[in-house]
Design a protein around this motif. Structure first.
Motif, mmCIF file in Angstrom:
data_model
loop_
_atom_site.group_PDB
_atom_site.id
_atom_site.type_symbol
_atom_site.label_atom_id
_atom_site.label_comp_id
_atom_site.label_asym_id
_atom_site.label_seq_id
_atom_site.Cartn_x
_atom_site.Cartn_y
_atom_site.Cartn_z
ATOM 1 N N LEU A 27 67.268 11.892 -40.463
ATOM 2 C CA LEU A 27 66.369 12.670 -41.318
ATOM 3 C C LEU A 27 65.676 13.795 -40.539
ATOM 4 O O LEU A 27 65.368 14.839 -41.116
ATOM 5 N N ILE A 28 65.450 13.591 -39.264
ATOM 6 C CA ILE A 28 64.918 14.669 -38.414
ATOM 7 C C ILE A 28 65.950 15.787 -38.334
ATOM 8 O O ILE A 28 65.621 16.971 -38.488
ATOM 9 N N ASP A 29 67.213 15.425 -38.132
ATOM 10 C CA ASP A 29 68.293 16.416 -38.077
ATOM 11 C C ASP A 29 68.411 17.201 -39.384
ATOM 12 O O ASP A 29 68.791 18.374 -39.375
ATOM 13 N N LYS A 30 68.069 16.549 -40.486
ATOM 14 C CA LYS A 30 68.126 17.211 -41.800
ATOM 15 C C LYS A 30 66.841 17.987 -42.113
ATOM 16 O O LYS A 30 66.743 18.600 -43.172
ATOM 17 N N GLY A 31 65.873 17.913 -41.221
ATOM 18 C CA GLY A 31 64.610 18.621 -41.442
ATOM 19 C C GLY A 31 63.707 17.974 -42.484
ATOM 20 O O GLY A 31 62.857 18.638 -43.068
ATOM 21 N N LEU A 32 63.874 16.650 -42.682
ATOM 22 C CA LEU A 32 63.102 15.968 -43.723
ATOM 23 C C LEU A 32 61.955 15.117 -43.183
ATOM 24 O O LEU A 32 61.026 14.811 -43.937
ATOM 25 N N ILE A 33 62.028 14.711 -41.942
ATOM 26 C CA ILE A 33 60.886 14.037 -41.338
ATOM 27 C C ILE A 33 60.660 14.602 -39.946
ATOM 28 O O ILE A 33 61.532 15.255 -39.372
ATOM 29 N N ARG A 34 59.474 14.327 -39.427
ATOM 30 C CA ARG A 34 59.146 14.733 -38.058
ATOM 31 C C ARG A 34 58.620 13.515 -37.322
ATOM 32 O O ARG A 34 58.090 12.576 -37.920
ATOM 33 N N ARG A 35 58.784 13.565 -36.028
ATOM 34 C CA ARG A 35 58.314 12.502 -35.154
ATOM 35 C C ARG A 35 57.349 13.149 -34.170
ATOM 36 O O ARG A 35 57.619 14.229 -33.657
ATOM 37 N N LYS A 36 56.208 12.497 -33.932
ATOM 38 C CA LYS A 36 55.260 13.027 -32.955
ATOM 39 C C LYS A 36 54.605 11.873 -32.224
ATOM 40 O O LYS A 36 54.631 10.727 -32.676
ATOM 41 N N ALA A 37 54.022 12.194 -31.092
ATOM 42 C CA ALA A 37 53.310 11.178 -30.310
ATOM 43 C C ALA A 37 52.067 10.735 -31.076
ATOM 44 O O ALA A 37 51.390 11.543 -31.713
ATOM 45 N N ASP A 38 51.782 9.464 -30.985
ATOM 46 C CA ASP A 38 50.579 8.904 -31.604
ATOM 47 C C ASP A 38 49.388 9.285 -30.727
ATOM 48 O O ASP A 38 49.340 8.910 -29.550
ATOM 49 N N PRO A 39 48.416 10.032 -31.270
ATOM 50 C CA PRO A 39 47.275 10.427 -30.448
ATOM 51 C C PRO A 39 46.458 9.241 -29.931
ATOM 52 O O PRO A 39 45.811 9.335 -28.890
ATOM 53 N N ALA A 40 46.523 8.109 -30.631
ATOM 54 C CA ALA A 40 45.783 6.928 -30.205
ATOM 55 C C ALA A 40 46.505 6.161 -29.100
ATOM 56 O O ALA A 40 45.890 5.372 -28.393
ATOM 57 N N ASP A 41 47.814 6.389 -28.972
ATOM 58 C CA ASP A 41 48.620 5.688 -27.966
ATOM 59 C C ASP A 41 49.784 6.603 -27.613
ATOM 60 O O ASP A 41 50.771 6.674 -28.338
ATOM 61 N N GLY A 42 49.671 7.306 -26.507
ATOM 62 C CA GLY A 42 50.661 8.290 -26.102
ATOM 63 C C GLY A 42 52.069 7.754 -25.955
ATOM 64 O O GLY A 42 53.031 8.504 -25.986
ATOM 65 N N ARG A 43 52.207 6.445 -25.810
ATOM 66 C CA ARG A 43 53.542 5.852 -25.689
ATOM 67 C C ARG A 43 54.196 5.636 -27.045
ATOM 68 O O ARG A 43 55.415 5.551 -27.149
ATOM 69 N N ALA A 44 53.393 5.538 -28.086
ATOM 70 C CA ALA A 44 53.903 5.266 -29.436
ATOM 71 C C ALA A 44 54.198 6.576 -30.169
ATOM 72 O O ALA A 44 53.694 7.638 -29.803
#
Length: 153
Positions: free
Chosen positions: A78-95
């Motif tokens: 879905l990221i490749d299709k431009g439908l979702i995005r993934r980002k770092a969790d500001p509360a936990d940089g590893r997540a």
């Protein structure tokens, strides 16, 4: 002398009839989604994310009864299709967090309308009381058997 064993017919089982209807409903919906460039599994993830601002893949996996690896694969597509995005969790940089893109926010209602239309195609022949009874019986089976996994394929 050999004993003749009676073997039940395929159509003697409720599961046979449930599968026949389920397959027809699912295949029709899959074809409709294919016209929009989305699979049924991708639709399930998009619809789940629609109700959340941002959420972790592990939370989505738990909600859908899928593995985190399966969610990651779906998310990648879905990221490749431009439908979702993934980002770092500001509360936990590893997540990481998953969220719909603006394009997906516009697409999900259209896909939901396809789901509604598909339901209408298959179940409009039932009277409202019949539909309610069918839903009640299916929900009873789900509860009695402890079924929690959301169908995503």
């Amino acid at each position: 002398m050999s004993e003749i064993q009676t073997v039940s017919a395929l159509d003697a089982h409720l599961g046979y009839w449930l599968r026949m209807v389920s397959n027809a409903v699912s295949q029709s919906f899959a074809r409709a989604l294919d016209g929009e460039g989305v699979t049924v599994a991708e639709w399930v993830l998009l619809r789940t994310l629609h109700d959340a601002a941002e959420t972790s893949p592990s939370r989505v996996a738990a909600t859908l009864g899928m593995t985190k690896g399966a969610i990651t694969k779906l998310a990648d597509r879905l990221i490749d299709k431009g439908l979702i995005r993934r980002k770092a969790d500001p509360a936990d940089g590893r997540a990481q967090l998953l969220a719909l893109t603006p394009r997906a926010r516009k697409l999900v209602p259209k896909l939901a309308a396809l789901a509604d239309a598909n339901d209408g195609t298959f179940f409009s022949g039932l009277k409202p009381a019949e539909r309610a009874e069918l839903e009640r019986l299916l929900m009873k089976i789900i509860a009695d058997r402890g079924i929690t996994e959301i169908p995503a394929s």
